[in-house]
Design a protein around this motif. Structure first.
Motif, PDB file in Angstrom:
ATOM      1  N   MET A  16      57.046 -27.824  29.905  1.00 21.89           N
ATOM      2  CA  MET A  16      57.054 -28.544  31.169  1.00 21.89           C
ATOM      3  C   MET A  16      58.206 -29.552  31.155  1.00 21.89           C
ATOM      4  O   MET A  16      58.228 -30.487  30.361  1.00 21.89           O
ATOM      5  CB  MET A  16      55.729 -29.263  31.392  1.00 21.89           C
ATOM      6  N   ARG A  17      59.150 -29.333  32.064  1.00 17.54           N
ATOM      7  CA  ARG A  17      60.300 -30.225  32.172  1.00 17.54           C
ATOM      8  C   ARG A  17      60.515 -30.582  33.635  1.00 17.54           C
ATOM      9  O   ARG A  17      60.790 -29.714  34.457  1.00 17.54           O
ATOM     10  CB  ARG A  17      61.557 -29.553  31.614  1.00 17.54           C
ATOM     11  N   PRO A  18      60.361 -31.866  33.980  1.00 16.46           N
ATOM     12  CA  PRO A  18      60.575 -32.258  35.375  1.00 16.46           C
ATOM     13  C   PRO A  18      62.072 -32.167  35.741  1.00 16.46           C
ATOM     14  O   PRO A  18      62.925 -32.159  34.836  1.00 16.46           O
ATOM     15  CB  PRO A  18      60.083 -33.708  35.395  1.00 16.46           C
ATOM     16  N   PRO A  19      62.372 -32.060  37.050  1.00 15.45           N
ATOM     17  CA  PRO A  19      61.459 -32.220  38.184  1.00 15.45           C
ATOM     18  C   PRO A  19      60.580 -30.995  38.406  1.00 15.45           C
ATOM     19  O   PRO A  19      61.059 -29.860  38.344  1.00 15.45           O
ATOM     20  CB  PRO A  19      62.399 -32.444  39.371  1.00 15.45           C
ATOM     21  N   VAL A  20      59.317 -31.254  38.666  1.00 14.68           N
ATOM     22  CA  VAL A  20      58.343 -30.217  38.985  1.00 14.68           C
ATOM     23  C   VAL A  20      57.548 -30.691  40.192  1.00 14.68           C
ATOM     24  O   VAL A  20      57.718 -31.820  40.659  1.00 14.68           O
ATOM     25  CB  VAL A  20      57.413 -29.926  37.787  1.00 14.68           C
ATOM     26  N   ALA A  21      56.697 -29.821  40.696  1.00 18.72           N
ATOM     27  CA  ALA A  21      55.888 -30.193  41.856  1.00 18.72           C
ATOM     28  C   ALA A  21      54.552 -29.493  41.772  1.00 18.72           C
ATOM     29  O   ALA A  21      54.442 -28.369  41.256  1.00 18.72           O
ATOM     30  CB  ALA A  21      56.596 -29.819  43.163  1.00 18.72           C
ATOM     31  N   LEU A  22      53.547 -30.158  42.257  1.00 18.93           N
ATOM     32  CA  LEU A  22      52.252 -29.524  42.462  1.00 18.93           C
ATOM     33  C   LEU A  22      52.312 -28.755  43.774  1.00 18.93           C
ATOM     34  O   LEU A  22      52.697 -29.301  44.813  1.00 18.93           O
ATOM     35  CB  LEU A  22      51.149 -30.576  42.520  1.00 18.93           C
ATOM     36  N   LEU A  23      51.965 -27.493  43.719  1.00 18.68           N
ATOM     37  CA  LEU A  23      51.978 -26.639  44.906  1.00 18.68           C
ATOM     38  C   LEU A  23      50.554 -26.259  45.249  1.00 18.68           C
ATOM     39  O   LEU A  23      49.832 -25.683  44.432  1.00 18.68           O
ATOM     40  CB  LEU A  23      52.810 -25.375  44.656  1.00 18.68           C
ATOM     41  N   ALA A  24      50.133 -26.580  46.459  1.00 18.16           N
ATOM     42  CA  ALA A  24      48.821 -26.176  46.965  1.00 18.16           C
ATOM     43  C   ALA A  24      49.031 -25.255  48.149  1.00 18.16           C
ATOM     44  O   ALA A  24      49.910 -25.488  48.982  1.00 18.16           O
ATOM     45  CB  ALA A  24      48.008 -27.398  47.389  1.00 18.16           C
ATOM     46  N   TRP A  59      60.924 -27.742  40.495  1.00 13.07           N
ATOM     47  CA  TRP A  59      61.524 -28.458  41.623  1.00 13.07           C
ATOM     48  C   TRP A  59      62.974 -28.766  41.276  1.00 13.07           C
ATOM     49  O   TRP A  59      63.431 -28.491  40.159  1.00 13.07           O
ATOM     50  CB  TRP A  59      60.743 -29.743  41.897  1.00 13.07           C
ATOM     51  N   THR A  60      63.724 -29.296  42.214  1.00 13.86           N
ATOM     52  CA  THR A  60      65.133 -29.608  41.977  1.00 13.86           C
ATOM     53  C   THR A  60      65.451 -31.012  42.476  1.00 13.86           C
ATOM     54  O   THR A  60      64.792 -31.533  43.376  1.00 13.86           O
ATOM     55  CB  THR A  60      66.058 -28.612  42.700  1.00 13.86           C
ATOM     56  N   HIS A  61      66.478 -31.593  41.904  1.00  8.04           N
ATOM     57  CA  HIS A  61      66.959 -32.883  42.396  1.00  8.04           C
ATOM     58  C   HIS A  61      67.451 -32.775  43.831  1.00  8.04           C
ATOM     59  O   HIS A  61      67.284 -33.705  44.624  1.00  8.04           O
ATOM     60  CB  HIS A  61      68.091 -33.391  41.496  1.00  8.04           C
ATOM     61  N   ARG A  62      68.052 -31.647  44.157  1.00 10.86           N
ATOM     62  CA  ARG A  62      68.586 -31.492  45.509  1.00 10.86           C
ATOM     63  C   ARG A  62      67.462 -31.545  46.544  1.00 10.86           C
ATOM     64  O   ARG A  62      67.645 -32.045  47.651  1.00 10.86           O
ATOM     65  CB  ARG A  62      69.363 -30.179  45.621  1.00 10.86           C
ATOM     66  N   ARG A  63      66.297 -31.009  46.213  1.00  5.03           N
ATOM     67  CA  ARG A  63      65.179 -31.045  47.158  1.00  5.03           C
ATOM     68  C   ARG A  63      64.518 -32.425  47.195  1.00  5.03           C
ATOM     69  O   ARG A  63      63.749 -32.730  48.088  1.00  5.03           O
ATOM     70  CB  ARG A  63      64.134 -29.994  46.773  1.00  5.03           C
ATOM     71  N   GLU A  81      61.307 -26.899  34.814  1.00  5.31           N
ATOM     72  CA  GLU A  81      60.693 -25.725  34.201  1.00  5.31           C
ATOM     73  C   GLU A  81      59.192 -25.940  34.098  1.00  5.31           C
ATOM     74  O   GLU A  81      58.725 -27.060  33.890  1.00  5.31           O
ATOM     75  CB  GLU A  81      61.292 -25.448  32.818  1.00  5.31           C
ATOM     76  N   VAL A  82      58.472 -24.828  34.222  1.00  5.42           N
ATOM     77  CA  VAL A  82      57.001 -24.847  34.172  1.00  5.42           C
ATOM     78  C   VAL A  82      56.564 -23.887  33.072  1.00  5.42           C
ATOM     79  O   VAL A  82      57.123 -22.780  32.948  1.00  5.42           O
ATOM     80  CB  VAL A  82      56.399 -24.437  35.531  1.00  5.42           C
ATOM     81  N   PRO A  83      55.590 -24.260  32.247  1.00  7.92           N
ATOM     82  CA  PRO A  83      55.156 -23.372  31.153  1.00  7.92           C
ATOM     83  C   PRO A  83      54.475 -22.118  31.676  1.00  7.92           C
ATOM     84  O   PRO A  83      53.969 -22.066  32.801  1.00  7.92           O
ATOM     85  CB  PRO A  83      54.188 -24.248  30.354  1.00  7.92           C
ATOM     86  N   GLU A  84      54.464 -21.097  30.847  1.00  7.02           N
ATOM     87  CA  GLU A  84      53.844 -19.822  31.223  1.00  7.02           C
ATOM     88  C   GLU A  84      52.345 -19.958  31.438  1.00  7.02           C
ATOM     89  O   GLU A  84      51.747 -19.170  32.171  1.00  7.02           O
ATOM     90  CB  GLU A  84      54.114 -18.773  30.142  1.00  7.02           C
ATOM     91  N   SER A  85      51.749 -20.934  30.791  1.00  5.49           N
ATOM     92  CA  SER A  85      50.293 -21.099  30.905  1.00  5.49           C
ATOM     93  C   SER A  85      49.866 -21.651  32.256  1.00  5.49           C
ATOM     94  O   SER A  85      48.671 -21.682  32.550  1.00  5.49           O
ATOM     95  CB  SER A  85      49.791 -22.020  29.795  1.00  5.49           C
ATOM     96  N   ALA A  86      50.820 -22.080  33.082  1.00  8.54           N
ATOM     97  CA  ALA A  86      50.459 -22.598  34.406  1.00  8.54           C
ATOM     98  C   ALA A  86      49.943 -21.467  35.277  1.00  8.54           C
ATOM     99  O   ALA A  86      50.430 -20.331  35.209  1.00  8.54           O
ATOM    100  CB  ALA A  86      51.669 -23.254  35.060  1.00  8.54           C
TER     101      ALA A  86
END
Length: 852
Positions: free
Chosen positions: A65-73, A286-290, A396-401
């Motif tokens: 897990m490496r930010p930037p990341v986002a919770l997606l619902a 997620w990205t810095h640009r967003r 980056e998001v881990p495979e376990s997500a």
């Protein structure tokens, strides 16, 4: 809690809870949160966010897990209804989560559940905004603004029509700042570490309390519902862990509401009857640009790259920033030395001192970079802003997500083909003769068919072969939603693309849509979907009698044949459909070109060009068994597709009822293909531009003939350059057009000749100026008017007064008539020759004198 936390709790908390009011995505707030948690050491951390994410908190400690990341619902049955809660490395919420999971402290999200928010994303109150995708920008990031929140209806507060207040802008204006971002940097981001860890939150809490007393909910009536839910969750956590063992990290705007004394019944009444849907949640990159405000994301920040640098560089941030800038400019081959870095740092510090700032901020460093490293130019400065101030960091998001099966299949394909998603746009050249590149192309085409535009086709440089493709790749966070949406078509990329293509073929609106879909199926290598598409295509082609629709569909089919050959796909059935379609176009085209207005004629000319190109690629197929055509240009005894098309072009070129622009284009196509005898093009042009033709029709014929061939815009111009007979005919016709008619045809001629390249226009002008040589007789006999070996002095002198008037020059005074001269007396031996008059030829044929 112990230590300083006990002494300051009354100022920043309610009932013993530690309330840490922050600004979302604020590095200063993030450092302050970490210091406050280290000081207070609570037994539970409550974070502003959807409670459905409680089960995903542990993934924050994963190495992958490496930010930037986002919770997606997203709604389970409708993935398009979705919301994001972005978190960067410098987000206070992320710092709180990491602090808690690293120490085994429970983390709870206390905001309104996504199940309620997504239920209102369609707007029970009439709003049609998607969660987290609002178009308005609410200033530099309202402290209480939640990433991903939707427009909730007012509940006991101001309505949606109330004036919306930006708290940071109000505080900055009160402090005498004209820029809210600069005020926030001076007060929070540039605050020196150390001292009382709770002081910043106490000051911000008092400021928000004062603002809410004046402005109420400041036009954010939806916050009342959210804050009621937060209070209920806070009470439950205090009951479980103890009233003074809980810390809350939320937007500073909400702190006064959490401190407000309300009853449980009142809060539950606000939440009663809220709509609800079944929602799922996961982590996505997620990205810095967003994160930037320019993306249209309401809670965005203007400079995520700069804020990330401030958070990571605990000491000497200006010096380290200038070093980054120098490295970037050096990579772009700009001459930047260490002396530039030193001078830029000095200038930034000097500017900060002159402006009364505690530390050089983004504005000072930007001014220094422009002056020292960019030599005053904004061009390299724009690169610095794009790459560093905003940045292209992709989390980056881990495979376990948790992820939908389609996303997992896509991830496996990306690894297998070594196509890593990146936030920075890059160009990839693919050679379809190589197995790996062909598989990459297939994957990208399948994703495009599913609406996941990770890659976009681009024009290949240096090669026009069909075996080469160029793609521009850029991964955007929204593509995760598109993948989730596409999951309804299948669990793998191949299965989903096949299902989507079959459904699109059945629901296609027109014939051209089906042919385009057939082409995409071949590019994406969907053998199971192609029979369905071909069956629909054959049915639509048999029922569609519109020649324009058939002409639009034919080129896509022919391109599909070409791509099929490159990829080794069997396209025999597609070729038969294309031949049948071409025959129907040949039969119906002459009748469809009669009685057209101007716009319809131009559209039909485009159809003729498209069919001509398609026939060129379709030439190896035969229209049927060997037959003896009326005229066999091919000379092979068979009625080939190209010979049939040439006969159609001849019919269109000679039929007077056909629109002029179409007739002219047909003559041009026949001439380019070598299908016209010597002088035949000039004869047809002479007929079209004869005195009996309407000037507008003649101008349309010229536009069709020389208005740019299928291969480019200058083909007609070069034709006139090399064939002076045709140029002479155009000039003769234009010279004979009446004044009234000339005004009507001028726009058509300007549109035709303005498309030529400057060199072609210049050459044509030179030819017209000097006239053609050896043009000889043309249609009807006689020379070509307007061209001669010498200038007609009488005609040239006639325009001199008008030119002088246009240039503002005085007219010459009339000269007195010349006095008669006495006859010359002979001298010496013999007689002297009289002085030569102007224009008199000498023995060598040149002018030897000029009249006085």
């Amino acid at each position: 809690m112990t230590g300083a936390g006990v002494e300051t709790r009354a100022a920043v908390g309610t009932g013993g809870a530690l309330l840490l009011g922050v600004r979302h995505h604020g590095p200063g707030s993030a450092r302050a949160v970490r210091a406050a948690l280290d000081e207070a050491r609570p037994d539970a951390v409550l974070v502003e966010g959807p409670p459905e994410a409680d089960a995903l908190v542990h993934l924050a400690a994963d190495e992958g897990m490496r930010p930037p990341v986002a919770l997606l619902a997203h709604v389970v049955d409708e993935p398009g209804r979705s919301a994001f809660w972005p978190l960067a490395e410098f987000s206070p919420e992320w710092v709180a989560i990491r602090w808690a999971v690293e120490r085994g402290v429970p983390v709870r999200f206390i905001d309104l559940p996504a199940a309620h928010s997504l239920a209102r994303a369609d707007g029970a109150d009439g709003a049609d905004e998607k969660l987290g995708e609002r178009e308005e920008s609410e200033g530099p990031g309202r402290p209480g603004e939640e990433p991903g929140e939707c427009e909730e209806p007012a509940a006991g507060g101001a309505g949606e029509d109330a004036v919306r207040i930006d708290p940071i802008a109000v505080l900055a204006e009160t402090a005498g700042y004209d820029d809210p971002e600069r005020w926030w940097e001076d007060v929070v981001e540039h605050r020196e570490a150390g001292g009382d860890a709770f002081a910043p939150f106490e000051a911000v809490s008092d400021a928000m309390e004062a603002l809410r007393e004046v402005y109420g909910d400041a036009g954010h009536g939806r916050d009342l519902v959210r804050e009621a839910h937060m209070r209920l969750q806070l009470r439950a956590a205090q009951k479980e862990f103890g009233p003074d063992r809980v810390a809350v990290v939320c937007g500073a705007w909400h702190v006064p509401a959490l401190r407000r004394k309300t009853t449980v019944a009142a809060d539950r009444a606000l939440l009663k009857g809220l709509p609800k849907v079944k929602a799922e949640m996961t982590w996505v990159p997620w990205t810095h640009r967003r994160l930037s405000r320019a993306s249209g994301y309401g809670a965005g920040i203007a400079s995520p790259g700069w804020y990330g640098h401030l958070f990571a560089a605990a000491d000497r941030p200006v010096e380290r920033w200038m070093t980054k800038v120098a490295g970037l400019l050096r990579d772009e081959d700009r001459l930047v030395s260490s002396a530039h870095v030193i001078e830029a740092v000095r200038l930034a510090d000097t500017l900060a001192a002159m402006r009364g700032r505690p530390l050089a901020g983004l504005s000072e460093t930007t001014d220094a970079v422009r002056a020292v490293m960019c030599e005053g130019s904004d061009v390299p400065l724009a690169l610095v802003h794009d790459r560093l101030v905003v940045g292209d960091v992709l989390g980056e998001v881990p495979e376990s997500a948790p992820a939908v099966p389609l996303q997992r299949d896509l991830t496996r394909a990306q690894r297998r083909l070594r196509l890593k998603p990146e936030a920075l746009e890059r160009e990839v050249e693919l050679d379809l003769r190589k197995e790996t590149d062909a598989a990459r192309s297939t994957l990208l085409h399948r994703l495009r068919l599913l609406g996941v535009d990770w890659g976009r086709p681009a024009r290949s440089r240096g090669s026009t072969g069909t075996f080469r493709e160029t793609w521009r790749l850029r991964w955007e966070p929204e593509l995760s939603v598109r993948v989730a949406e596409a999951g309804v078509w299948g669990t793998t990329v191949l299965g989903a693309a096949t299902g989507k293509a079959s459904a699109d073929a059945v629901g296609a609106a027109g014939l051209s849509d089906v042919t385009a879909l057939a082409e995409r199926c071949l590019l994406a290598e969907l053998p199971e979907a192609l029979p369905v598409v071909m069956r629909v295509l054959a049915d639509r082609a048999a029922l569609d009698a519109d020649v324009g629709h058939l002409a639009q569909a034919l080129p896509a089919l022919v391109r599909s044949l070409r791509y099929g050959d490159v990829r080794g796909t069997d396209t025999g059935a597609l070729g038969e459909v294309a031949l049948g379609l071409a025959e129907r176009v040949f039969v119906g085209l002459p009748g469809a070109c009669v009685g057209l207005d101007t716009d319809a004629a131009l559209e039909m000319r485009g159809h003729v060009d498209a069919v001509h190109q398609a026939v060129g690629l379709l030439g190896e197929f035969r229209a049927g068994p060997a037959e003896e055509p009326p005229a066999d240009p091919g000379g092979d005894g068979t009625r080939g597709i190209r010979a049939r098309w040439s006969s159609v072009l001849r019919v269109l070129a000679r039929r007077e009822a056909v629109a002029g622009v179409v007739r002219g284009r047909c003559v041009r196509l026949l001439l380019d293909g070598g299908e016209l005898a010597d002088g035949e093009a000039a004869r047809l042009m002479g007929l079209a531009l004869s005195r009996g033709s309407e000037p507008a029709e003649g101008a349309a014929w010229i536009e069709g003939f020389v208005g740019g061939g299928p291969g480019g815009g200058s083909g007609g111009g070069m034709l006139l350059v090399h064939d002076e007979r045709l140029l002479g005919l155009v000039d003769d016709w234009l010279s004979g057009v009446s004044d009234d008619a000339f005004i009507d045809v001028l726009p058509l001629l300007r549109r035709t000749f303005s498309a030529y390249e400057p060199g072609v226009r210049r050459t044509l002008g030179e030819l017209v100026r000097r006239g053609t040589r050896g043009a000889g007789p043309v249609v009807g006999g006689g020379g070509v008017p307007g061209f001669a070996e010498q200038i007609d002095a009488a005609r040239a002198d006639a325009v001199v007064p008008t030119v002088r008037l246009l240039l503002g020059m005085a007219q010459p005074q009339p000269q007195p008539p010349p006095q008669p001269q006495p006859p010359a007396q002979p001298r010496g031996h013999g007689h002297q020759q009289p002085e030569a008059d102007a224009g008199t030829d000498t023995e060598n044929g040149d002018l030897v004198g000029v009249a006085g």
